[in-house]
Design a protein around this motif. Structure first.
Motif, PDB file in Angstrom:
ATOM      1  N   ALA A   1       0.845  -1.260  -0.156  1.00  0.00           N
ATOM      2  CA  ALA A   1      -0.037   0.080  -0.045  1.00  0.00           C
ATOM      3  C   ALA A   1       0.783   1.222   0.031  1.00  0.00           C
ATOM      4  O   ALA A   1       0.316   2.342  -0.574  1.00  0.00           O
ATOM      5  CB  ALA A   1      -0.806  -0.142   1.234  1.00  0.00           C
TER       6      ALA A   1
ATOM      7  N   TYR B   1      -9.126  -1.029  -4.533  1.00  0.00           N
ATOM      8  CA  TYR B   1      -8.306  -1.243  -3.195  1.00  0.00           C
ATOM      9  C   TYR B   1      -9.157  -0.772  -2.112  1.00  0.00           C
ATOM     10  O   TYR B   1      -9.937   0.389  -2.212  1.00  0.00           O
ATOM     11  CB  TYR B   1      -7.201  -0.145  -3.384  1.00  0.00           C
ATOM     12  CG  TYR B   1      -6.545   0.022  -2.014  1.00  0.00           C
ATOM     13  CD1 TYR B   1      -6.627   1.259  -1.104  1.00  0.00           C
ATOM     14  CD2 TYR B   1      -5.669  -0.994  -1.501  1.00  0.00           C
ATOM     15  CE1 TYR B   1      -6.047   1.302  -0.013  1.00  0.00           C
ATOM     16  CE2 TYR B   1      -5.008  -0.889  -0.442  1.00  0.00           C
ATOM     17  CZ  TYR B   1      -5.175   0.266   0.529  1.00  0.00           C
ATOM     18  OH  TYR B   1      -4.651   0.107   1.451  1.00  0.00           O
TER      19      TYR B   1
ATOM     20  N   SER C   1      -5.297  -1.737   3.878  1.00  0.00           N
ATOM     21  CA  SER C   1      -4.095  -2.461   4.132  1.00  0.00           C
ATOM     22  C   SER C   1      -4.169  -3.228   5.554  1.00  0.00           C
ATOM     23  O   SER C   1      -4.903  -2.739   6.323  1.00  0.00           O
ATOM     24  CB  SER C   1      -3.007  -1.508   3.960  1.00  0.00           C
ATOM     25  OG  SER C   1      -3.002  -0.693   5.105  1.00  0.00           O
TER      26      SER C   1
END
Lengths: 1065, 222
Positions: free
Chosen positions: A133, A174, A177
Motif C-alpha cells: 500500500a 483497493y 491494508s
C-alpha cells in the motif's frame, strides 16, 4: 582487622588500578554478552517476523494444479482453502506496476482460522499488505489490475499446449491494508524483507480464473506429520485423473485433462486392474501432420498407437486406405511435429508398412483421443486453432467431411512400441487406458489417486516449523560477532592483565610486607582473590549494561546504516537470561584467572626480593620455553594456513586459528628480538629508545600484541572488501562474460535464439541483432545467497544447459567442474555446483558434501562436485539441464537467462525483450549489478565487524598510553638525570616517543602481515585481489592515530618538572 | 637460642655470581642484643634477611630454639615469621591503606588472635606516644611516628627475635634516639634477641656486643 577488612581497604586504596581492571573486565564481558545478545536478537527477530506472518498456520498443502475446494474440508475441518498466485499488480491511479506480488483468494474460513475479522467487504475489494500500500500510496476505492497466469493443464513443453501465457487480467478496488508483520504479510516461506501481498475474495478469483470450486492451497491449523492422512482424502480429479465411460465401449477409460498419463500413474492403474480382474489396454494417440504415400496424402490425422499392431507396421482404416489407394504391404510415411526440450518444434517422419486395412471401429473411436485445446471442440478442420503451425491449403473438402462425421476418430494405428518411441515426452507416453471386465461393463476401478504427493504436484508444508528452523539463519550473527569479538575479548583481557600487572608491580613491597608479617602464599592469594572477585563482579555487572547497550547500538546499526546486510528494519533486541548469567560467571572468572596468573610469577620470589622490588622482571635472557613457544606458534600458524590453502580446513578455522597463532608467535619473536637488541651498545637516542623498550619486555610485548590484534582485525576485514569498479566481462570472471541477465516471472517456452522462437513472440529481428541468449530452467525456491537471512530449506535450483557448460566460462574449481555435472558419480544422486561463498557461508558445506532437497516422499540428493568463485550464481544451486529434466520433470520452460551481445545493442535488446515479454514479467539487468548487490551485503557485514576492530584499536591505544604514562612515572629519576647531564626536553620527548613508536610500528607491522597471511586462503579461493587503496588508507589512519596519541601522552607525562624527583633523592 | 653456622650467601646477576657472605657463624641467647655495622653492600642486611627467614642462604645451617626454619615448608616458615620474628625496616613499610591501630594489628590477620591482642596494641601505641594518632593513616604521620608504629607492630606478637635494618636511617638525630629508646624498652620487656644493623657508630656503640661484616665474614669487634 580481618583479611576481608584488608581486602576492602585495598579495594578502596588502589581504586585507580582496580577501576582500570574492572574496565577491562567490563569490556570483555560486554563483548561476550553483546555477541550473544546480537545473535539471540537476530534469531528471535527472524522467528517473530516469520511466525507473525503465518498467524495460526500450522501446516499447508500447495499444488501446481488446482484441486477441488472440497478437498480442504475433507483433509481437516477448520482448514481454509485458497487460491494463491504470483501476479503482476498494476495500480491504475499511478500507472505503476509491481511484479511478484503474492495474491491470495480467500474466504471467511481463512480469517476465522487466524482469528481475525474478514477485512474484505465487497466482491471486488482487494486488501494490500502495508508495504504494498505504501509503495503505491494507495487510497481507498482506487482501481487495481492483477495480471495472473492461469496454470495450464496441458504441459507447456508439449506439442498441444499454447506457449503464450494464459494471462488473465482481473480488476479490483483497493479497500485497505494490513500490517505485514501480521497475517497481512502472509507468506509460506520465511522472508525477512517486506512482503507484498494482496487478498481478494476466493469466489471472485475462482470465477475470473475459470477455476470454480477449485483451490491450490489449503491452510491448516496443525502440521500434518506425514502424507498418509492427506493421500486418503484425495480424489482422482484432485490429481488430474478421471475415469469415464465412453459410449459404445462397455469399458472404463482412465485419462487426464493434461492429455497424458505419467508412467507411475499407468503402472498403478495396470496393477490395480490386475487386482480388480480387469483387462487393460493402453493407447497413445498422436496427431500426424500427414499420412502419405508417394502419390497421395491425408493431412492432420489422428493416429493411435496400440498393442495389436506389430512393430514397424501401420493399420489403416478403410477411409484412409481408400484416400491413399494403399494396400497391404504399401509403404506409408507419417509426418509429425515433436517439441524439443530446447524450445522448438521439429518435424520428423517415419515410414511404416501397411499390415492391414480395417473398419473404422476396429482402428479406434473418437473417445480415445484426449481433449486437445483449440482442436477437439472445433466444428471444422479449418476452425482449428492449434499451438503449432498449420497449412490450411492442405485441407480438402473430404478431410472436412471426415472431421464432421468422425471428429477425432483415428485414421490409422501403429504399434504401441513404435508410437511411444516416436512421440514420448517426459510427461508420459500414454493418453488413455481402457479397462474391460470379462462380462459387462466394469463397475469401477479401485485406483488410489496418488501414492506420492510431489509426483502429483502437491507439497505438504510445515511453514511454522520451517520458520522456526530457518530462523537459526544462514548467518549466525552471534557466532560471527563472537568470532570477530574474540580478538576484542583477548585485547580486553590483555589490557586487564596489563593493568593488573602494573598494579602488582606497584604493590610488590606490600606483598613482601605481607610475607614478612607471616602471610603464606595462599594467604596473600586470598587477599587478592577477594579483591579480584569484587573487581570481576563489578566489571561484569558494568559489562552487562555495556553489553546491552553495545548490542542495542549494533542492532540499531543493522536496522539503519547497515540495513543492506540484513534487508529488514524489523530486528529488535531480545534478551535472554543465559548470556547474563554466563557473563557474571565469565567476568568473575576472568579477573580471578588474571590475578592467579599474575601472582603465579611472584611465587618463586623471596620476601626480600619482593621488599626490594626485584619482582619487576628486567631484561635478561628469555626463558628457553619462550623461544620454543614463539617458534611453535609460528609453525602451527603456518601449518594451519597451508591446511586452509589446501582445503583440508575451512577458511574460518584457517583465519582465526592461523591468525591468532601467527600474531602471538610474531609478537613473541619481536620480544625476543628486542632482548637481542638490548645487548648492543647504545650510541644514540634511537638505540636508547629501543633499549628502554627492551628493558621491560613483558610490557612491551603486551603493548605490541594489543596493537597487533586491533590492526589484524581491521586489515583482515578490509582485505575482503569489494571495490566498486567497472564490470569485469572476462569469460572467467564472475559474470562469465555476459553483460546482461534476465529473469522471467512466468516461464518462456520458446527458443529465443531461433528466428522461429522470436517470431512466435513477435520480437523484431533488428532489435536483437547479434544477441545470444542462454536459457536456464529454474525450480523456484529460496535464495541461498547472503541476501537471505533465513536458513534455506528449499533452495532455488537452476539447470545449466550443456552448451554453456562446454564453453568453460566462469572461474570454477576444480577446472573440470562443468563436465562433472553430466553424470552422477553415485547412482541416484545429482551432481551440483555452488558458488564458493554460498557453499561455505550459507549452506555450511564443502565440495564432496551433499544436500537433500525436499521433493515428495524421497528427497533429491545433490552432491556438490565443484564451486564457482565470486559468480552471479550466488542465489541458486546449479545442476546439469539433463539431470534437471530427470528429477524435476514438472518444471517447464525457462525463467533465467544470460545474454551476450555487442555493447551497442545492450540498450535496444533490453527495451525490446522487456516490452515483448512483459506478459511473462521479463526483466533484464546488468550482470554486474547482480554482483554488486552481493558485494554490497558483504561490504556491509565487513563494516559491522570492523566496528569491533575500531574498538580494539581504542583499547590498544589506551593500553599503550597507560604503559607510556606508567613508564615515564617510574623513570622520572632516570629522565631527570638525563636532563641533568644535558638532554633537552625535546630530546626526552623524542626518546619516549621513539620508544613507543617502535612498539606501535612493531604492532602495526605484525598485525598487517599476519592479517594478510591469514586471509590469503580465502582470497585465493575467491580469486580476489587486495583493495590496496583502502588498505593503505586504513593503515595510514591507524598509524597517524597511534603517533598522535603517543605524542600527546608523552607531552602529558613530561609536563611536570622532573628535577623534583632528583631532589627527593 | 639462635645458632648460625657456616652461613654463606651469593647472588646471581647478569655479570655472574656475586658472593656476599661467607662462613658466617653466630650464637645468640635470649635477651642478647647486638649491633652489626659494615660498609654499604657488605652483606649485613643479607644476613638479617637470612636470619629473618626472608631470603634463603646459599650454604650453612640456621637453628632458632631448636627449629631449622629453612627446612620448613613455606606455610610453616610464614607461621614462624608471624609468631617468632619482628621486623623493623629503614623505611617503616607500613600499609598505607590501614590506620595506625590496623597496622599494628596486621600480624593478627593471619596469626591466631588472642582476646588481649587489641588491648595490648592500644597499650603499646600509647607507650609509643601515638594515642591521638591511633586512627590516622601513615600519610598523616611524620617519619618518626611511622617508625614508632613499625616498632609497635614488630612487637605486638611478642616475638623472640627482633631484627632491625637501619631503623633510624631516615630519621634526624633526636627522632632516631626516641625510636631507639622505645626499641630498647620494648626489647627489655620481652627479653627477646635484638639484632640491629646500622651505619651509625653512636648507635652501634650502645650495644654490649658489636659486630662488623668485613670481607664477607661476621667479625665481633666488641
Amino acid at each position: 582487622m580481618t583479611g576481608r577488612d584488608l581486602s576492602r581497604r585495598n579495594l578502596r586504596h588502589f581504586w585507580r588500578t582496580n577501576a582500570a581492571m574492572a574496565a577491562g573486565v567490563a569490556i570483555a564481558t560486554a563483548t561476550l554478552v553483546g555477541s550473544a545478545l546480537i545473535g539471540n536478537s537476530v534469531r528471535e527477530s527472524l522467528r517473530t517476523i516469520a511466525t507473525a506472518r503465518l498467524g495460526n498456520t500450522g501446516g499447508a498443502i500447495t499444488a501446481a494444479q488446482p484441486f477441488s475446494e472440497a478437498f480442504a474440508t475433507r483433509v481437516r475441518p477448520g482448514a481454509a482453502p485458497a487460491l494463491h498466485f504470483e501476479a503482476v499488480l498494476k495500480h491504475q491511479a499511478t500507472n505503476r506496476a509491481a511484479a511478484k506480488v503474492l495474491v491470495y483468494g480467500v474466504d471467511e474460513r481463512f480469517w476465522k482460522l487466524h482469528q481475525t475479522s474478514d477485512p474484505l467487504t465487497g466482491e471486488r475489494d482487494i486488501v494490500f499488505s502495508e508495504p504494498l500500500a505504501e509503495e503505491f500510496n494507495a487510497q481507498n476505492g482506487e482501481g487495481v489490475l492483477l495480471r495472473i497466469e492461469k496454470p495450464s493443464e496441458v504441459p507447456q513443453e508439449s506439442l498441444f499446449a499454447r506457449k503464450e501465457q494464459s494471462v488473465r487480467n482481473v480488476r479490483f478496488r483497493y479497500q485497505s491494508s494490513l500490517p505485514d508483520n501480521t497475517i497481512g504479510g502472509f507468506t509460506l516461506h520465511p522472508k525477512q524483507g517486506a512482503v507484498r501481498a494482496a487478498f481478494v475474495r476466493l469466489s471472485t478469483l475462482q470465477k475470473e480464473m475459470d477455476l470454480e470450486q477449485k483451490a491450490n492451497l489449503v491452510v491448516m491449523p496443525e502440521e500434518a506429520r506425514s502424507d498418509l492422512p492427506i493421500l486418503g482424502h484425495l480424489r482422482l480429479e484432485d490429481v488430474g485423473l478421471r475415469l469415464t465411460r465412453p459410449p459404445d465401449c462397455e469399458c472404463l477409460q482412465l485419462e487426464s485433462p493434461s492429455g497424458l498419463l505419467r508412467d507411475d500413474q499407468v503402472k498403478r492403474a495396470l496393477d490395480q486392474a490386475k487386482k480388480d480382474n480387469l483387462k487393460a489396454e493402453v493407447f497413445f494417440t498422436y496427431l500426424a501432420n500427414s499420412i502419405r504415400t508417394p502419390a497421395a496424402s491425408v493431412p492432420y490425422s489422428l493416429v493411435v498407437a496400440r498393442d495389436q499392431v506389430p512393430e514397424g507396421m501401420i493399420a489403416l482404416n478403410e477411409w484412409t486406405a481408400a484416400e491413399l489407394s494403399a494396400e497391404v504391404g504399401a509403404a506409408i510415411t507419417l509426418d509429425y511435429f515433436v517439441w524439443r526440450e530446447e524450445g522448438r518444434l521439429q518435424t520428423e517422419s517415419t515410414v511404416l508398412q501397411v499390415n492391414g486395412v480395417f473398419p473404422m471401429a476396429v482402428i479406434g473411436d473418437r473417445h480415445m483421443a484426449p481433449e486437445y485445446p483449440g482442436i477437439s471442440g472445433s466444428e471444422s478442420l479449418s476452425d482449428w486453432d492449434p499451438p503449432f503451425p498449420m497449412d490450411l491449403e492442405l485441407i480438402r473438402p473430404r478431410d472436412e467431411k471426415y472431421w464432421t462425421d468422425y471428429r477425432t476418430t483415428p485414421k490409422a494405428a501403429v504399434s504401441l512400441q513404435d508410437g511411444q518411441r516416436l512421440w514420448e515426452t517426459r510427461f508420459g507416453k500414454v493418453t488413455a487406458i481402457r479397462f474391460r471386465a470379462d462380462s459387462g461393463v466394469p463397475s469401477t476401478l479401485n485406483l488410489t489417486p496418488s501414492t506420492d504427493l510431489a509426483r502429483d504436484g502437491l507439497a505438504l508444508l510445515a511453514p511454522k516449523r520451517q520458520a522456526e528452523e530457518a530462523s537459526s539463519g544462514t548467518t549466525d550473527f552471534g557466532e560471527y560477532f563472537g568470532y570477530f569479538s574474540f580478538f576484542l575479548v583477548v585485547s580486553a583481557l590483555l589490557l586487564t592483565g596489563l593493568f593488573f600487572r602494573l598494579g602488582i608491580e606497584q604493590r610488590l613491597r606490600e606483598i613482601g610486607l605481607y610475607r614478612c608479617l607471616g602471610f603464606d602464599q595462599s594467604a596473600v592469594r586470598r587477599v587478592f582473590l577477594r579483591e579480584g572477585f569484587v573487581i570481576g563482579a563489578g566489571g561484569a555487572l558494568a559489562g552487562l549494561g555495556l553489553g546491552g547497550a553495545y548490542s542495542a547500538v549494533i542492532l540499531h546499526g543493522l536496522r539503519t546504516w547497515w540495513v543492506d546486510a540484513v534487508g529488514t528494519s524489523e530486528l529488535g533486541l531480545h534478551f535472554s537470561v543465559a548470556p547474563f548469567t554466563s557473563a557474571i560467571v565469565q567476568g568473575v572468572g576472568i579477573s580471578i584467572a588474571i590475578i592467579l596468573v599474575s601472582l603465579r610469577h611472584l611465587r618463586p620470589l623471596s620476601p626480600r626480593q619482593l621488599l626490594s622490588g626485584e619482582g619487576v622482571k628486567r631484561a635478561g635472557s628469555a626463558p628457553r620455553w619462550m623461544r620454543y613457544l614463539a617458534f611453535g606458534l609460528v609453525a602451527v600458524g603456518v601449518a594451519l594456513l597451508v591446511a586452509s590453502l589446501a582445503g583440508t580446513m575451512g577458511a574460518e578455522g584457517g583465519f582465526f586459528g592461523a591468525g591468532f597463532c601467527l600474531l602471538v608467535g610474531a609478537a613473541l619473536q619481536c620480544r625476543l628480538w628486542l632482548e637481542h637488541k638490548r645487548s648492543e651498545p647504545v650510541r644514540n637516542i634511537a638505540a636508547l629508545a629501543v633499549a628502554s623498550a627492551a628493558h621491560r619486555p613483558a610490557r612491551s610485548f603486551l603493548t605490541i600484541l594489543l596493537f597487533a590484534l586491533a590492526v589484524f582485525l581491521l586489515v583482515a576485514l578490509e582485505s575482503f572488501r569489494h571495490s566498486p569498479g567497472a564490470a569485469n566481462l572476462a569469460r572467467d570472471s564472475g559474470t562469465g562474460g555476459f553483460p546482461l541477465l534476465a529473469e522471467s516471472q512466468w516461464p518462456i517456452y520458446q527458443n529465443l535464439n531461433t528466428r522461429e522462437g522470436r517470431d512466435a513472440l513477435t520480437i523484431d529481428e533488428d532489435t536483437v541483432r547479434g544477441m545470444r541468449i542462454v536459457p536456464f530452467r529454474v525450480r523456484p525456491g529460496e535464495d541461498v545467497s547472503c541476501l537471505n537471512l533465513y536458513q534455506p530449506t528449499r533452495p532455488k535450483i537452476v539447470g545449466v544447459p550443456k552448451a554453456l557448460r562446454d564453453e568453460g566460462r566462469f572461474r570454477v574449481s576444480p577446472a573440470n567442474a562443468w563436465t562433472l555435472l553430466e553424470k552422477p558419480v553415485v547412482a541416484g544422486e545429482v551432481p551440483a555446483m555452488v558458488d564458493a561463498n554460498t557453499l561455505e557461508y550459507v549452506l555450511h558445506r564443502k565440495v564432496g558434501d551433499y544436500l537433500d532437497i525436499p521433493h515428495g516422499a524421497e528427497p533429491v540428493r545433490l552432491r556438490v562436485v565443484g564451486t564457482l568463485s565470486g559468480s552471479l550464481f550466488q542465489s541458486e544451486i546449479l545442476i546439469g539441464e539433463e539431470q534437471f529434466l530427470r528429477v524435476f520433470p514438472e518444471e517447464q520452460g525457462f525463467r533465467f537467462f544470460l545474454i551476450d551481445a555487442p555493447e551497442a545493442m545492450w540498450g535496444m535488446i533490453t527495451t525490446a525483450l522487456e516490452e515483448r515479454l512483459s506478459d511473462n514479467g521479463f526483466d533484464i539487468a546488468p550482470a554486474a549489478e547482480r554482483l554488486a548487490q552481493y558485494h554490497r551485503v558483504e561490504n556491509t557485514y565487513l563494516s559491522t565487524f570492523q566496528a569491533l576492530g575500531a574498538l580494539g584499536l581504542l583499547i590498544g591505544t589506551v593500553g599503550m598510553a597507560a604503559v607510556l604514562l606508567r613508564n615515564v612515572l617510574e623513570r622520572r629519576k632516570e629522565l631527570a638525570l638525563l636532563g641533568a647531564v644535558g638532554y633537552t626536553r625535546s630530546d626526552l620527548v623524542r626518546l619516549v616517543t621513539l620508544e613507543n613508536l617502535a612498539l606501535l610500528i612493531a604492532g602495526l607491522g605484525i598485525g598487517t602481515l599476519c592479517a594478510l597471511l591469514a586471509v590469503s586462503p580465502a582470497l585465493a579461493k575467491r580469486a580476489q585481489g587486495l583493495p590496496l587503496a583502502s588498505l593503505a588508507l586504513l593503515l595510514g589512519g591507524v598509524f597517524v592515530t597511534g603517533v598522535v596519541s603517543t605524542w600527546l601522552a608523552t607531552r602529558a607525562a613530561l609536563r611536570a618538572p622532573l628535577l623534583d624527583s632528583l631532589r627527593s633523592e | 637460642m639462635l645458632i648460625a653456622k657456616g652461613i654463606a650467601k651469593s647472588y646471581e646477576t647478569e655479570a655472574g655470581i656475586v658472593p656476599v657472605l661467607s662462613d658466617v657463624n653466630l650464637e645468640l641467647a635470649r635477651g642478647d642484643a647486638i649491633s652489626i655495622m659494615g660498609p654499604s653492600g657488605s652483606g649485613k642486611s643479607s644476613l638479617l634477611h637470612i636470619l629473618g627467614v626472608l631470603d634463603p642462604p646459599t650454604e650453612g645451617e640456621y637453628t632458632f630454639d631448636g627449629v631449622e626454619p629453612w627446612t620448613l615448608e613455606e606455610r610453616e616458615q610464614a607461621r614462624f615469621r608471624n609468631k617468632e620474628i619482628g621486623f623493623v625496616f629503614q623505611d617503616h613499610c607500613l600499609l598505607p591503606q590501614c590506620t595506625v591501630l590496623e597496622n599494628v594489628m596486621s600480624p593478627y590477620i593471619v596469626g591466631e588472635r588472642d582476646e588481649a591482642a587489641e588491648e595490648r596494641a592500644r597499650t603499646l601505641i600509647s607507650r609509643a606516644g601515638l594515642t591521638e594518632r591511633i586512627q590516622h593513616f601513615p600519610s598523616q604521620l611524620s617519619g618518626g611516628e611511622k617508625q614508632r608504629v613499625a616498632i609497635v607492630r614488630a612487637m605486638i606478637r611478642q616475638p623472640r627475635l627482633l631484627l632491625c635494618d637501619e631503623p633510624t636511617g631516615n630519621l634526624d638525630q633526636q627522632t632516631a634516639w626516641q625510636v631507639l629508646t622505645l626499641l630498647a624498652e620494648m626489647r627489655q620487656e620481652l627479653n627477646c634477641i635484638l639484632m640491629i644493623v646500622t651505619h651509625s657508630p653512636d648507635i652501634a656503640g650502645e650495644f654490649s656486643r658489636q659486630y662488623t661484616v668485613r670481607d664477607r665474614k661476621l667479625v665481633r669487634t666488641v
